[in-house]
Design a protein around this motif. Structure first.
Motif, PDB file in Angstrom:
ATOM      1  N   LEU A   4      -8.271  -0.311   0.874  1.00 47.07           N
ATOM      2  CA  LEU A   4      -8.310  -1.777   0.898  1.00 47.07           C
ATOM      3  C   LEU A   4      -7.143  -2.362   0.116  1.00 47.07           C
ATOM      4  N   ASN A   5      -6.722  -1.691  -0.945  1.00 50.22           N
ATOM      5  CA  ASN A   5      -5.570  -2.175  -1.710  1.00 50.22           C
ATOM      6  C   ASN A   5      -4.300  -2.148  -0.872  1.00 50.22           C
ATOM      7  N   ASP A   6      -4.155  -1.133  -0.001  1.00 54.11           N
ATOM      8  CA  ASP A   6      -3.005  -1.090   0.908  1.00 54.11           C
ATOM      9  C   ASP A   6      -3.027  -2.296   1.842  1.00 54.11           C
ATOM     10  N   ILE A   7      -4.219  -2.621   2.346  1.00 50.79           N
ATOM     11  CA  ILE A   7      -4.359  -3.784   3.229  1.00 50.79           C
ATOM     12  C   ILE A   7      -3.996  -5.060   2.476  1.00 50.79           C
ATOM     13  N   LYS A   8      -4.548  -5.230   1.294  1.00 46.25           N
ATOM     14  CA  LYS A   8      -4.275  -6.438   0.507  1.00 46.25           C
ATOM     15  C   LYS A   8      -2.789  -6.589   0.228  1.00 46.25           C
TER      16      LYS A   8
END
Length: 97
Positions: A4-8
């Motif tokens: 999710l951090n990659d997406i953010k």
């Protein structure tokens, strides 16, 4: 394996945000949210839902790799300004909530 951090991180570079919508046992639904006054150019929507699998099982990783590719596709179209009509509809929707 994407997180999710990659997406953010990639969504923030496009000038948008990520919000968590809801979650199920093995799946979370997140939304790519365009800034106020803008829409995603590829879909003409302000929010793009994404289903994100929880865990590191092979099927979850495979699902998330495809979901991440779909996110990159959405981002590749960029953001566009709302038309005056869309902005008026948006303002009306916000006023009724």
């Amino acid at each position: 394996m994407k997180t999710l951090n990659d997406i953010k991180r990639v969504v923030a570079k496009a000038g948008a945000t990520v919000e968590e919508d809801c979650g199920y046992r093995d799946m979370r639904v997140i939304q790519l949210v365009a800034p106020v006054g803008k829409l995603w150019a590829g879909t003409d929507c302000q929010c793009e839902p994404v289903q994100w699998a929880c865990g590191s099982a092979p099927h979850a990783v495979q699902h998330n790799e495809q979901a991440f590719a779909d996110i990159l596709d959405t981002l590749s179209h960029g953001l566009r300004e709302m038309t005056l009509e869309e902005a008026a509809d948006y303002a009306e929707d916000c006023a009724t909530k």
